[in-house]
Motif scaffolding. Structure first.
Motif, mmCIF file in Angstrom:
data_model
loop_
_atom_site.group_PDB
_atom_site.id
_atom_site.type_symbol
_atom_site.label_atom_id
_atom_site.label_comp_id
_atom_site.label_asym_id
_atom_site.label_seq_id
_atom_site.Cartn_x
_atom_site.Cartn_y
_atom_site.Cartn_z
ATOM 1 N N GLU A 123 25.024 22.704 71.111
ATOM 2 C CA GLU A 123 23.875 22.247 71.895
ATOM 3 C C GLU A 123 23.970 20.796 72.349
ATOM 4 O O GLU A 123 23.158 20.352 73.153
ATOM 5 N N LEU A 127 24.838 22.737 79.703
ATOM 6 C CA LEU A 127 25.137 24.058 80.229
ATOM 7 C C LEU A 127 25.659 23.870 81.647
ATOM 8 O O LEU A 127 25.003 23.267 82.488
ATOM 9 N N MET A 132 29.542 27.281 78.151
ATOM 10 C CA MET A 132 28.485 28.121 77.616
ATOM 11 C C MET A 132 28.053 27.529 76.283
ATOM 12 O O MET A 132 28.890 27.180 75.457
ATOM 13 N N ARG A 133 26.756 27.394 76.111
ATOM 14 C CA ARG A 133 26.219 26.824 74.882
ATOM 15 C C ARG A 133 25.071 27.679 74.385
ATOM 16 O O ARG A 133 24.585 28.539 75.116
ATOM 17 N N TYR A 135 21.478 29.195 73.485
ATOM 18 C CA TYR A 135 20.189 29.189 74.174
ATOM 19 C C TYR A 135 19.114 28.918 73.151
ATOM 20 O O TYR A 135 19.165 29.475 72.057
#
Length: 136
Positions: A123, A127, A132-133, A135
């Protein structure tokens, strides 16, 4: 030493890394993982708080990307800590400008919509098209 030991991947190398990631983790279209680590240093003289980090030590940051077999594909070391480490990195610049030689978007297995190859990150990273990190 970087050009000798850490060669810039070409499209075929990225394809192989994505294939290996899929085989090992069952994660399609992934070419690597990105993270950063504070490396503690002895504070140079007359530096003030330049390399002083939130953990209360002096450090430089190692920003790296690795493939599914834990081999480095990108390394950036030496910056002082802060929230702009990634946005000021060569990796972000290369990703934003298409300079990593990533292959074109491709369909997922049993899919029909082309999606980009991505790096996974935690995080702390933004993004983006190729990052991709978790949610939210």
């Amino acid at each position: 030493l970087s050009p000798i030991y850490l060669k810039k991947p070409n499209e075929q190398m990225w394809e192989q890394k994505a294939s290996t990631f899929l085989d090992i983790t069952n994660f399609p279209n992934c070419v690597g993982a990105i993270d950063g680590k504070h490396v503690i240093i002895q504070a140079p003289g007359n530096i003030g708080s330049l390399y002083f980090n939130y953990k209360g030590t002096y450090s430089v940051v190692l920003l790296a990307a690795c493939d599914a077999t834990y081999c480095y594909t990108f390394v950036d070391i030496g910056k002082q800590g802060g929230s702009t480490i990634f946005s000021e990195s060569q990796l972000d610049k290369l990703l934003s400008e298409g300079g990593l030689n990533l292959p074109r978007d491709r369909c997922l297995p049993q899919g029909n919509e082309a999606l980009p190859l991505v790096f996974v990150a935690d995080e702390d990273f933004p993004l983006k098209k190729n990052i991709m990190r978790p949610y939210p």
